[in-house]
Write a protein that holds these residues in place. Structure first.
Motif, short mmCIF file in Angstrom:
data_model
loop_
_atom_site.label_atom_id
_atom_site.label_comp_id
_atom_site.label_asym_id
_atom_site.label_seq_id
_atom_site.Cartn_x
_atom_site.Cartn_y
_atom_site.Cartn_z
N ASP A 29 6.24 28.38 35.46
CA ASP A 29 6.17 27.71 36.76
C ASP A 29 5.56 28.69 37.75
O ASP A 29 6.00 29.85 37.85
CB ASP A 29 7.57 27.30 37.23
N VAL A 30 4.54 28.23 38.49
CA VAL A 30 3.81 29.12 39.39
C VAL A 30 3.68 28.48 40.77
O VAL A 30 3.30 27.31 40.89
CB VAL A 30 2.39 29.42 38.84
N LEU A 31 4.03 29.24 41.80
CA LEU A 31 3.81 28.83 43.19
C LEU A 31 2.63 29.62 43.73
O LEU A 31 2.61 30.85 43.67
CB LEU A 31 5.05 29.11 44.03
N ILE A 32 1.64 28.90 44.26
CA ILE A 32 0.46 29.53 44.87
C ILE A 32 0.54 29.28 46.37
O ILE A 32 0.64 28.13 46.81
CB ILE A 32 -0.84 28.93 44.29
N MET A 33 0.50 30.33 47.15
CA MET A 33 0.59 30.22 48.60
C MET A 33 -0.70 30.76 49.22
O MET A 33 -1.10 31.90 48.94
CB MET A 33 1.80 31.00 49.13
N MET A 34 -1.33 29.95 50.05
CA MET A 34 -2.61 30.33 50.65
C MET A 34 -2.64 29.94 52.13
O MET A 34 -2.11 28.89 52.52
CB MET A 34 -3.78 29.63 49.94
N LEU A 73 0.37 24.33 44.75
CA LEU A 73 -0.28 25.03 45.85
C LEU A 73 0.37 24.65 47.17
O LEU A 73 0.48 23.46 47.50
CB LEU A 73 -1.78 24.69 45.89
N GLU A 74 0.78 25.64 47.94
CA GLU A 74 1.29 25.41 49.29
C GLU A 74 0.34 26.06 50.28
O GLU A 74 0.02 27.25 50.15
CB GLU A 74 2.70 25.96 49.47
N ILE A 75 -0.10 25.28 51.25
CA ILE A 75 -1.08 25.75 52.23
C ILE A 75 -0.39 26.01 53.57
O ILE A 75 0.36 25.15 54.06
CB ILE A 75 -2.21 24.71 52.41
N PHE A 76 -0.64 27.18 54.13
CA PHE A 76 -0.05 27.57 55.41
C PHE A 76 -1.07 27.32 56.52
O PHE A 76 -2.09 28.01 56.58
CB PHE A 76 0.37 29.03 55.37
N GLU A 77 -0.80 26.34 57.36
CA GLU A 77 -1.74 25.98 58.42
C GLU A 77 -1.86 27.10 59.45
O GLU A 77 -0.86 27.70 59.84
CB GLU A 77 -1.30 24.69 59.10
N GLN A 78 -3.10 27.38 59.83
CA GLN A 78 -3.42 28.50 60.73
C GLN A 78 -2.98 29.83 60.14
O GLN A 78 -2.74 30.79 60.87
CB GLN A 78 -2.78 28.30 62.12
N GLY A 79 -2.89 29.87 58.84
CA GLY A 79 -2.49 31.10 58.16
C GLY A 79 -3.70 31.90 57.72
O GLY A 79 -4.62 31.36 57.09
N GLY A 80 -3.70 33.18 58.04
CA GLY A 80 -4.75 34.07 57.58
C GLY A 80 -4.30 34.80 56.33
O GLY A 80 -3.40 34.37 55.61
N MET A 104 2.16 35.75 55.36
CA MET A 104 3.55 36.11 55.12
C MET A 104 4.16 36.81 56.34
O MET A 104 5.38 36.79 56.53
CB MET A 104 3.69 37.01 53.89
N LEU A 105 3.32 37.41 57.17
CA LEU A 105 3.77 38.07 58.39
C LEU A 105 3.87 37.07 59.54
O LEU A 105 4.88 37.03 60.24
CB LEU A 105 2.80 39.19 58.75
N THR A 106 2.85 36.25 59.72
CA THR A 106 2.80 35.34 60.86
C THR A 106 3.61 34.07 60.63
O THR A 106 4.01 33.41 61.58
CB THR A 106 1.34 34.96 61.18
N GLN A 109 8.57 30.26 57.14
CA GLN A 109 8.05 29.32 56.16
C GLN A 109 7.87 30.00 54.81
O GLN A 109 8.14 29.40 53.76
CB GLN A 109 6.71 28.74 56.64
N THR A 110 7.41 31.25 54.83
CA THR A 110 7.22 32.00 53.59
C THR A 110 8.54 32.18 52.85
O THR A 110 8.63 31.91 51.64
CB THR A 110 6.59 33.37 53.88
N ILE A 111 9.56 32.64 53.55
CA ILE A 111 10.86 32.87 52.92
C ILE A 111 11.44 31.58 52.39
O ILE A 111 11.98 31.52 51.28
CB ILE A 111 11.83 33.52 53.92
#
Length: 277
Positions: A211-216, A240-247, A251-253, A257-259
């Protein structure tokens, strides 16, 4: 350099190579597997310490690559095979026969390779802001040019001025991130670059039975979102989980949501249990 005093630091020599290792909550009772974390290129342990601190219910382990942070400069080059073996030996030393694995950026490639090389050691895999290696969609030329400039590690003003161009997305927390960085040695940085030269996971990813989670982030200037879609298309049991306005540093900004995403993924029932239900 900030040192997280809640982590236990040690210098460990494996196969003739000495590495600075940090462990969180290692000897505390936990019903969860430890997390083995592979960091981004040139990044020291302190850069990801907030993540380790936030996952309060889990043991957590990471190490500085040779010539990075507090690990001595490498005498000879290394490759993904040798570093995966080294990581496995460290886990054996600390009595961790099974782990969940996570990697960001360059470390995401190492996390893929470790999982493919040692599948019996890995339960689940989390890939953040990363690619399948040499077969990738490159980031913006402006970001890549500044990323290759070692000034981003040794000149806080340079990092602050070009933070948005480098990483994209929101820029909250950048001062904290900059304060945690320690510059790698020139040889350490070059050897880390050379480690993945020509490497790709593409031929093996369809056979990855984890099982793999991809975060971008959707505004990552170094690793564009398309790379996450490529990983998702190649890995059978991935999401795949997409972080809106994420650079690149989402994980910092997007810390909460990341945790939340990490916990939700690691705590979810195993695939066999889901299929049975």
């Amino acid at each position: 350099m900030q040192k997280d005093l809640t982590a236990e630091f040690s210098m460990e020599t494996v196969g003739g190579r000495t590495l600075r290792v940090a462990r969180w909550r290692w000897d505390e009772p936990s019903e969860h597997l430890p997390v083995l974390f592979f960091n981004g290129i040139g990044a020291n342990i302190e850069a990801v310490a907030p993540l380790a601190e936030a996952l309060t219910e889990r043991p957590f382990i990471m190490f500085d690559m040779p010539g990075v942070g507090g690990s001595p400069e490498p005498l000879v080059p290394y490759n993904p095979f040798t570093m995966s073996w080294t990581a496995k030996e460290l886990l054996k030393r600390f009595n961790a026969p099974e782990v969940d694995v996570m990697g960001i950026s360059w470390g995401g490639a190492m996390a893929q390779h470790f999982t493919l090389q040692h599948p019996g050691t890995v339960r689940r895999l989390i890939l953040a802001a990363t690619t399948a290696g040499m077969i990738m969609v490159p980031g913006s030329p402006a970001a890549l040019t500044k990323m290759a400039n070692p000034r981003r590690y040794i000149d806080a003003g340079f990092m602050e001025e070009h933070f948005r161009t480098l990483y994209g997305g929101l820029t909250g927390g950048k001062q904290e991130h900059i304060s945690r960085l320690t510059p790698p040695t020139p040889r350490g940085y070059v050897y880390q670059l050379l480690c993945m030269l020509g490497w790709t996971s593409v031929p093996m990813l369809p056979f990855l039975k984890k099982d793999v989670l991809i975060m971008m982030g959707d505004d990552d200037q170094i690793v564009p979102l398309t790379n996450g879609r490529i990983l998702e298309s190649l890995i059978p049991n991935s999401r795949l989980e997409i972080f809106e306005q994420g650079g690149h540093l989402f994980m910092l900004t997007h810390r909460e949501q990341t945790i939340s995403s990490i916990r939700g993924f690691l705590d979810a029932p195993d695939r066999v249990q889901r299929e049975a239900a």
